[in-house]
Design a protein around this motif. Structure first.
Motif, short mmCIF file in Angstrom:
data_model
loop_
_atom_site.label_atom_id
_atom_site.label_comp_id
_atom_site.label_asym_id
_atom_site.label_seq_id
_atom_site.Cartn_x
_atom_site.Cartn_y
_atom_site.Cartn_z
N THR A 120 42.67 -50.98 -74.99
CA THR A 120 44.08 -50.93 -74.64
C THR A 120 44.49 -52.24 -73.98
O THR A 120 43.71 -52.85 -73.25
CB THR A 120 44.42 -49.73 -73.74
N GLU A 121 45.69 -52.64 -74.30
CA GLU A 121 46.25 -53.84 -73.70
C GLU A 121 47.24 -53.48 -72.59
O GLU A 121 47.62 -54.33 -71.80
CB GLU A 121 46.95 -54.71 -74.76
N ASN A 122 47.68 -52.21 -72.55
CA ASN A 122 48.75 -51.88 -71.60
C ASN A 122 48.72 -50.44 -71.07
O ASN A 122 49.68 -50.02 -70.43
CB ASN A 122 50.10 -52.16 -72.24
N ALA A 123 47.66 -49.69 -71.33
CA ALA A 123 47.66 -48.29 -70.90
C ALA A 123 46.37 -47.91 -70.16
O ALA A 123 45.94 -46.77 -70.21
CB ALA A 123 47.86 -47.38 -72.11
N SER A 124 45.81 -48.85 -69.44
CA SER A 124 44.54 -48.59 -68.75
C SER A 124 44.64 -47.42 -67.78
O SER A 124 43.74 -46.58 -67.72
CB SER A 124 44.06 -49.85 -68.02
N TYR A 143 45.05 -61.31 -77.98
CA TYR A 143 45.28 -60.84 -76.62
C TYR A 143 44.37 -61.55 -75.62
O TYR A 143 43.19 -61.74 -75.87
CB TYR A 143 45.00 -59.33 -76.52
N LYS A 145 43.95 -60.16 -72.61
CA LYS A 145 43.34 -59.10 -71.81
C LYS A 145 43.31 -57.80 -72.61
O LYS A 145 44.35 -57.20 -72.88
CB LYS A 145 44.14 -58.90 -70.53
#
Length: 154
Positions: A120-124, A143, A145
């Motif tokens: 995931t790039e945005n839902a950790s 990406y 991160k």
């Protein structure tokens, strides 16, 4: 709501392809075309990778998720991966994502896997709050991160 294999509903392939294309392809600047995505989802299975599920209610597709052998080329030692989890915005807050994840876990267990990975790039925080364990943060050519998580399938 029922969760079913996409391969059992070929009439939903274009709709699922559109969801995934708009959410995961267009937003990343990938060179994949919509036709590439349709072709990908036209070749899903029920007991071998690529497996895709859809959440259906009264004939409407509410969301989708897949199991891939690999969803991060730079980490091909991790297998299999929960991938492309997507719920249409108008159905958020109804537990559809959790239901799709649960089905994915059940099938991973049926296939003999003890762990399931995701990126995931945005839902950790979403995954952390649902019992997934942080593995590492990596970068690829798109990406800077990417957080990798795993879940013990028991």
């Amino acid at each position: 709501m029922n969760v079913e294999y996409l391969s059992n509903h070929p009439e939903k392939i274009e709709e699922v392809s559109e969801m995934v294309f708009n959410e995961f392809i267009v937003k990343t600047g990938s060179s994949k075309t919509f036709e590439d995505v349709v072709k990908h989802f036209s070749n899903t299975d029920t007991h071998a990778f690529r497996i895709t599920f859809i959440a259906l209610e009264n004939g409407k597709c509410l969301g989708t998720v897949s199991i891939f052998e690999n969803d991060l080329k730079i980490r091909n030692k991790y297998k299999p991966w929960l991938a492309s989890l997507y719920t249409k915005p108008e159905y958020h807050g109804r537990g559809i994502g959790q239901t799709l994840i649960a089905k994915t876990i059940d099938v991973a267990i049926e296939l003999g896997f003890k762990e399931l990975y995701l990126r995931t790039e945005n839902a950790s925080d979403y995954y952390r709050n649902r019992g997934w364990t942080y593995v590492e943060t990596v970068s690829d050519d798109i990406y800077e991160k990417i957080d990798v998580f795993k879940l013990k399938c028991v």
